[in-house]
Design a protein around this motif. Structure first.
Motif, PDB file in Angstrom:
ATOM      1  N   THR A   1      -6.146 -69.678 -20.193  1.00 26.36           N
ATOM      2  CA  THR A   1      -5.260 -70.677 -20.783  1.00 26.36           C
ATOM      3  C   THR A   1      -5.011 -71.888 -19.894  1.00 26.36           C
ATOM      4  OG1 THR A   1      -3.321 -69.515 -19.954  1.00 26.36           O
ATOM      5  CG2 THR A   1      -4.050 -68.971 -22.188  1.00 26.36           C
ATOM      6  N   ARG A   2      -5.354 -71.789 -18.611  1.00 24.24           N
ATOM      7  CA  ARG A   2      -5.211 -72.956 -17.732  1.00 24.24           C
ATOM      8  C   ARG A   2      -6.084 -72.802 -16.505  1.00 24.24           C
ATOM      9  NH1 ARG A   2       0.851 -73.627 -15.570  1.00 24.24           N
ATOM     10  NH2 ARG A   2       0.165 -75.711 -16.059  1.00 24.24           N
ATOM     11  N   VAL A   3      -6.318 -73.926 -15.840  1.00 16.18           N
ATOM     12  CA  VAL A   3      -7.106 -73.953 -14.616  1.00 16.18           C
ATOM     13  C   VAL A   3      -6.176 -74.371 -13.486  1.00 16.18           C
ATOM     14  CG1 VAL A   3      -9.026 -75.074 -13.413  1.00 16.18           C
ATOM     15  CG2 VAL A   3      -9.218 -74.535 -15.853  1.00 16.18           C
ATOM     16  N   VAL A   4      -6.176 -73.596 -12.414  1.00 17.35           N
ATOM     17  CA  VAL A   4      -5.351 -73.906 -11.246  1.00 17.35           C
ATOM     18  C   VAL A   4      -6.298 -74.096 -10.058  1.00 17.35           C
ATOM     19  CG1 VAL A   4      -3.443 -73.128  -9.786  1.00 17.35           C
ATOM     20  CG2 VAL A   4      -3.489 -72.490 -12.205  1.00 17.35           C
ATOM     21  N   PRO A   5      -6.735 -75.335  -9.824  1.00 13.72           N
ATOM     22  CA  PRO A   5      -7.683 -75.584  -8.733  1.00 13.72           C
ATOM     23  C   PRO A   5      -6.996 -75.512  -7.371  1.00 13.72           C
ATOM     24  CG  PRO A   5      -7.049 -77.643  -9.757  1.00 13.72           C
ATOM     25  CD  PRO A   5      -6.389 -76.544 -10.546  1.00 13.72           C
ATOM     26  N   THR A   6      -7.793 -75.369  -6.335  1.00 21.34           N
ATOM     27  CA  THR A   6      -7.236 -75.372  -4.981  1.00 21.34           C
ATOM     28  C   THR A   6      -6.904 -76.783  -4.522  1.00 21.34           C
ATOM     29  OG1 THR A   6      -9.438 -75.438  -4.019  1.00 21.34           O
ATOM     30  CG2 THR A   6      -8.423 -73.263  -4.310  1.00 21.34           C
ATOM     31  N   HIS A   7      -7.313 -77.754  -5.305  1.00 20.54           N
ATOM     32  CA  HIS A   7      -6.958 -79.153  -5.057  1.00 20.54           C
ATOM     33  C   HIS A   7      -6.934 -79.860  -6.407  1.00 20.54           C
ATOM     34  CE1 HIS A   7     -11.176 -80.164  -5.782  1.00 20.54           C
ATOM     35  NE2 HIS A   7     -11.446 -79.100  -5.069  1.00 20.54           N
ATOM     36  N   GLY A   8      -6.224 -80.949  -6.506  1.00 20.40           N
ATOM     37  CA  GLY A   8      -6.166 -81.677  -7.766  1.00 20.40           C
ATOM     38  C   GLY A   8      -5.042 -81.191  -8.663  1.00 20.40           C
TER      39      GLY A   8
ATOM     40  N   ARG B   1     -11.712 -73.059 -24.398  1.00 19.90           N
ATOM     41  CA  ARG B   1     -13.147 -72.806 -24.545  1.00 19.90           C
ATOM     42  C   ARG B   1     -13.836 -73.996 -25.217  1.00 19.90           C
ATOM     43  NH1 ARG B   1     -13.072 -68.007 -26.605  1.00 19.90           N
ATOM     44  NH2 ARG B   1     -13.611 -66.995 -24.673  1.00 19.90           N
ATOM     45  N   GLN B   2     -13.217 -74.531 -26.255  1.00 16.02           N
ATOM     46  CA  GLN B   2     -13.797 -75.667 -26.967  1.00 16.02           C
ATOM     47  C   GLN B   2     -13.918 -76.883 -26.045  1.00 16.02           C
ATOM     48  OE1 GLN B   2     -11.409 -77.018 -30.253  1.00 16.02           O
ATOM     49  NE2 GLN B   2     -13.076 -78.214 -31.135  1.00 16.02           N
ATOM     50  N   ARG B   3     -12.887 -77.161 -25.266  1.00 15.86           N
ATOM     51  CA  ARG B   3     -12.936 -78.299 -24.333  1.00 15.86           C
ATOM     52  C   ARG B   3     -13.997 -78.077 -23.260  1.00 15.86           C
ATOM     53  NH1 ARG B   3      -7.136 -80.943 -23.151  1.00 15.86           N
ATOM     54  NH2 ARG B   3      -6.373 -81.038 -25.288  1.00 15.86           N
ATOM     55  N   LEU B   4     -14.071 -76.869 -22.755  1.00 16.69           N
ATOM     56  CA  LEU B   4     -15.048 -76.569 -21.714  1.00 16.69           C
ATOM     57  C   LEU B   4     -16.472 -76.683 -22.262  1.00 16.69           C
ATOM     58  CD1 LEU B   4     -15.541 -75.816 -18.808  1.00 16.69           C
ATOM     59  CD2 LEU B   4     -15.162 -73.428 -19.411  1.00 16.69           C
ATOM     60  N   GLN B   5     -16.700 -76.192 -23.459  1.00 17.47           N
ATOM     61  CA  GLN B   5     -18.027 -76.289 -24.055  1.00 17.47           C
ATOM     62  C   GLN B   5     -18.396 -77.750 -24.327  1.00 17.47           C
ATOM     63  OE1 GLN B   5     -17.489 -73.529 -27.298  1.00 17.47           O
ATOM     64  NE2 GLN B   5     -18.424 -71.852 -26.148  1.00 17.47           N
ATOM     65  N   ALA B   6     -17.427 -78.570 -24.720  1.00 16.10           N
ATOM     66  CA  ALA B   6     -17.686 -80.003 -24.915  1.00 16.10           C
ATOM     67  C   ALA B   6     -18.046 -80.666 -23.589  1.00 16.10           C
ATOM     68  CB  ALA B   6     -16.467 -80.676 -25.548  1.00 16.10           C
TER      69      ALA B   6
ATOM     70  N   ILE C   1      -3.235 -79.337 -11.859  1.00 14.94           N
ATOM     71  CA  ILE C   1      -3.306 -78.138 -12.690  1.00 14.94           C
ATOM     72  C   ILE C   1      -3.464 -78.576 -14.137  1.00 14.94           C
ATOM     73  CG2 ILE C   1      -1.979 -76.145 -13.508  1.00 14.94           C
ATOM     74  CD1 ILE C   1      -0.653 -76.063 -10.745  1.00 14.94           C
ATOM     75  N   SER C   2      -4.306 -77.893 -14.866  1.00 16.11           N
ATOM     76  CA  SER C   2      -4.552 -78.253 -16.269  1.00 16.11           C
ATOM     77  C   SER C   2      -3.346 -77.899 -17.130  1.00 16.11           C
ATOM     78  CB  SER C   2      -5.784 -77.518 -16.792  1.00 16.11           C
ATOM     79  OG  SER C   2      -5.497 -76.160 -17.040  1.00 16.11           O
ATOM     80  N   PRO C   3      -3.261 -78.518 -18.307  1.00 20.29           N
ATOM     81  CA  PRO C   3      -2.214 -78.094 -19.238  1.00 20.29           C
ATOM     82  C   PRO C   3      -2.501 -76.678 -19.732  1.00 20.29           C
ATOM     83  CG  PRO C   3      -3.718 -79.616 -20.307  1.00 20.29           C
ATOM     84  CD  PRO C   3      -4.109 -79.559 -18.852  1.00 20.29           C
ATOM     85  N   THR C   4      -1.489 -75.980 -20.184  1.00 22.67           N
ATOM     86  CA  THR C   4      -1.674 -74.647 -20.759  1.00 22.67           C
ATOM     87  C   THR C   4      -2.099 -74.806 -22.209  1.00 22.67           C
ATOM     88  OG1 THR C   4       0.003 -73.727 -19.296  1.00 22.67           O
ATOM     89  CG2 THR C   4      -0.560 -72.438 -21.245  1.00 22.67           C
ATOM     90  N   LEU C   5      -3.236 -74.231 -22.563  1.00 17.57           N
ATOM     91  CA  LEU C   5      -3.784 -74.315 -23.911  1.00 17.57           C
ATOM     92  C   LEU C   5      -4.088 -72.923 -24.427  1.00 17.57           C
ATOM     93  CD1 LEU C   5      -6.403 -77.153 -23.271  1.00 17.57           C
ATOM     94  CD2 LEU C   5      -4.152 -77.414 -24.309  1.00 17.57           C
ATOM     95  N   GLU C   6      -4.280 -72.815 -25.709  1.00 14.34           N
ATOM     96  CA  GLU C   6      -4.768 -71.570 -26.283  1.00 14.34           C
ATOM     97  C   GLU C   6      -6.183 -71.325 -25.760  1.00 14.34           C
ATOM     98  OE1 GLU C   6      -3.229 -69.322 -28.251  1.00 14.34           O
ATOM     99  OE2 GLU C   6      -1.428 -70.534 -27.912  1.00 14.34           O
ATOM    100  N   PRO C   7      -6.566 -70.064 -25.535  1.00 13.27           N
ATOM    101  CA  PRO C   7      -7.915 -69.786 -25.032  1.00 13.27           C
ATOM    102  C   PRO C   7      -9.025 -70.429 -25.876  1.00 13.27           C
ATOM    103  CG  PRO C   7      -6.593 -67.812 -24.898  1.00 13.27           C
ATOM    104  CD  PRO C   7      -5.767 -68.838 -25.646  1.00 13.27           C
ATOM    105  N   SER C   8      -8.856 -70.457 -27.188  1.00 13.66           N
ATOM    106  CA  SER C   8      -9.887 -71.070 -28.037  1.00 13.66           C
ATOM    107  C   SER C   8      -9.979 -72.574 -27.798  1.00 13.66           C
ATOM    108  CB  SER C   8      -9.614 -70.783 -29.513  1.00 13.66           C
ATOM    109  OG  SER C   8      -8.353 -71.308 -29.892  1.00 13.66           O
TER     110      SER C   8
END
Length: 58
Positions: free
Chosen positions: A22-29, A41-46, A31-38
């Motif tokens: 539901t979110r990405v927590v990088p070691t730098h930069g 996945r859609q954003r990552l595939q795009a 943190i992504s917004p919290t999204l539904e897993p679907s």
């Protein structure tokens, strides 16, 4: 920034899209917004699609 191989990095992102998260927590930069897993996945595939397209244009 990619120090090794864009192709390998994009392959890694594609493998990541197989997991539900539901979110990405990088070691730098930022943190992504919290999204539904679907939605995540859609954003990552795009992103993978855009990056693969960019790699073929080089």
């Amino acid at each position: 920034m990619c120090w090794y191989s864009w192709t390998v990095q994009v392959d890694s992102l594609e493998r990541l899209s197989r997991h539900a998260f539901t979110r990405v927590v990088p070691t730098h930069g930022t943190i992504s917004p919290t999204l539904e897993p679907s939605d995540m996945r859609q954003r990552l595939q795009a992103l993978v699609t855009r990056l693969r397209h960019d790699l073929t244009d080089e």
